[in-house]
Design an enzyme around this catalytic site. Structure first.
Site, PDB file in Angstrom:
ATOM      1  N   ASP A  43      -2.427   9.666  -9.930  1.00 30.50           N
ATOM      2  CA  ASP A  43      -2.219   8.699 -10.957  1.00 30.50           C
ATOM      3  C   ASP A  43      -0.984   8.279 -11.648  1.00 30.50           C
ATOM      4  O   ASP A  43      -0.626   7.161 -11.895  1.00 30.50           O
ATOM      5  CB  ASP A  43      -3.488   9.044 -12.314  1.00 30.50           C
ATOM      6  CG  ASP A  43      -4.632   8.880 -11.825  1.00 30.50           C
ATOM      7  OD1 ASP A  43      -5.076   8.535 -10.751  1.00 30.50           O
ATOM      8  OD2 ASP A  43      -5.626   9.660 -12.661  1.00 30.50           O
ATOM      9  N   GLU A  90      -4.690   2.410  -4.098  1.00 29.60           N
ATOM     10  CA  GLU A  90      -3.343   2.589  -3.948  1.00 29.60           C
ATOM     11  C   GLU A  90      -2.819   1.100  -3.468  1.00 29.60           C
ATOM     12  O   GLU A  90      -1.513   1.161  -3.164  1.00 29.60           O
ATOM     13  CB  GLU A  90      -2.987   3.714  -3.199  1.00 29.60           C
ATOM     14  CG  GLU A  90      -3.175   3.734  -1.797  1.00 29.60           C
ATOM     15  CD  GLU A  90      -4.722   4.087  -1.223  1.00 29.60           C
ATOM     16  OE1 GLU A  90      -4.729   4.596  -0.053  1.00 29.60           O
ATOM     17  OE2 GLU A  90      -5.412   4.235  -2.286  1.00 29.60           O
ATOM     18  N   ASP A 128       0.782  -1.086  -0.215  1.00 24.73           N
ATOM     19  CA  ASP A 128       0.142   0.289  -0.076  1.00 24.73           C
ATOM     20  C   ASP A 128       0.822   1.458   0.117  1.00 24.73           C
ATOM     21  O   ASP A 128       1.873   1.219   0.779  1.00 24.73           O
ATOM     22  CB  ASP A 128      -0.882   0.112   1.397  1.00 24.73           C
ATOM     23  CG  ASP A 128      -2.063   1.254   0.964  1.00 24.73           C
ATOM     24  OD1 ASP A 128      -3.185   0.869   0.672  1.00 24.73           O
ATOM     25  OD2 ASP A 128      -1.724   2.097   1.783  1.00 24.73           O
ATOM     26  N   ASN A 143      -2.564  13.101  -3.257  1.00 27.11           N
ATOM     27  CA  ASN A 143      -3.815  13.487  -4.132  1.00 27.11           C
ATOM     28  C   ASN A 143      -4.142  15.053  -3.594  1.00 27.11           C
ATOM     29  O   ASN A 143      -4.356  15.839  -4.482  1.00 27.11           O
ATOM     30  CB  ASN A 143      -4.869  12.642  -3.936  1.00 27.11           C
ATOM     31  CG  ASN A 143      -4.959  11.346  -4.774  1.00 27.11           C
ATOM     32  OD1 ASN A 143      -4.106  11.449  -6.017  1.00 27.11           O
ATOM     33  ND2 ASN A 143      -5.105  10.236  -4.324  1.00 27.11           N
TER      34      ASN A 143
END
Length: 305
Positions: A194, A220, A177, A185
């Site tokens: 992204d 993620e 992760d 973000n």
């Protein structure tokens, strides 16, 4: 070790296409899986002999209890004539629901080996094959990162778990992760997020072996299935992925003008044990170790002996 491969299998080299030939008019023989966990997977039949069965040394090895160890033989000639022969299997080989001993195939037939495994045999030109490959890739790959998707991972887990339990070989799963991905973000925008996921997938794929199955598990989070690998080997590979992600900051593009974002990952490693009867048990064990890595400071690998 011969098992269902990750990509289209070419049995042997096809004949050389002469300059006068139009490649789009050459129709080569293919098998496509119609049932089971690998629907859509395609095998190209080059000139030669391909054994179908449950034995690990078969060219097309099927994890199906109804399939015999050496179930059937496909013979393809240089002029693309294909013959199917049953090898005295317990549950038989059928062509369009008719049990056969030997049959030359003309194209369009449904072949069934044992009780559950069904293929379609057909001839395709290069345009048709590219289209079929595109459909299969679309169904099994994550569109953002290009690695396998969760659906494919779960199907592969089910097949591999059965194989490894039967042969008593080790198998491991890594869950990883991105640390503080929400912050990426929030501070740099979703386009940067992204881009981080795409680059992270590339770095982790580069750290893996050819036979490992890397998939985006959701958001993620990624998973890596390690065939015939014990805990020691899985920890080494997980640590290699952790280092390659940490080694250099991520950028939105390759110009060097965008923001530079340091990224780390946390990883949990689990090994298949005799009490794990379903894939979910292995996933849950890896998830517990991932949770422990996150709560022990992140940017680390955790494994429970």
């Amino acid at each position: 070790m011969a098992r269902l491969p990750d990509e289209t299998t070419v049995a042997s080299q096809l004949r050389t296409v002469e300059p006068a030939d139009d490649p789009t008019n050459i129709r080569n023989p293919y098998l496509t899986v119609l049932t089971g966990p690998f629907v859509g997977r395609t095998y190209q039949l080059g000139p030669g002999r391909l054994f179908v069965g449950r034995a690990v040394d078969c060219d097309i090895a099927l994890e199906d209890a109804g399939v015999s160890r050496r179930h059937a033989l496909l013979v393809s000639t240089v002029d693309r004539r294909v013959t199917l022969e049953d090898l005295g299997s317990t549950n038989g080989t059928t062509v369009d629901a008719e049990r056969i001993e030997v049959r030359e195939l003309g194209g369009g037939e449904r072949l069934q080996f044992g009780s559950d495994t069904v293929f379609k045999f057909e001839f395709r030109d290069s345009i048709e094959e590219r289209f079929v490959s595109y459909l299969y890739e679309s169904a099994t790959r994550d569109h953002l990162t290009g690695v396998f998707n969760e659906r494919f991972l779960r199907e592969q887990l089910r097949v591999e778990l059965a194989w490894h339990r039967r042969h008593k070989d080790p198998m491991c799963l890594i869950l990883l992760d991105v640390d503080f991905f929400k912050k990426v973000n929030d501070e740099y925008g979703h386009l940067m997020g992204d881009s981080v996921l795409r680059q992270l997938a590339m770095r982790c794929q580069g750290a893996c072996r050819i036979e490992d199955v890397l998939a985006r598990y959701g958001g993620e989070e990624f998973a890596c299935l390690l065939r015939q690998t014990d805990a020691e080997g899985a920890i080494v590979l997980a640590e290699r992925m952790r280092r390659v992600v940490e080694a250099a900051p991520f950028q939105h593009d390759h110009s060097g003008r965008g923001p530079s974002v340091p990224v780390t990952i946390s990883l949990g490693v689990a090994e298949l044990t005799p009490d794990m009867e379903e894939p979910e048990a292995l996933i849950a064990a890896a998830d517990r170790m991932l949770y422990r890595a996150k709560h022990a400071g992140r940017n680390r690998v955790e494994f429970e002996p």
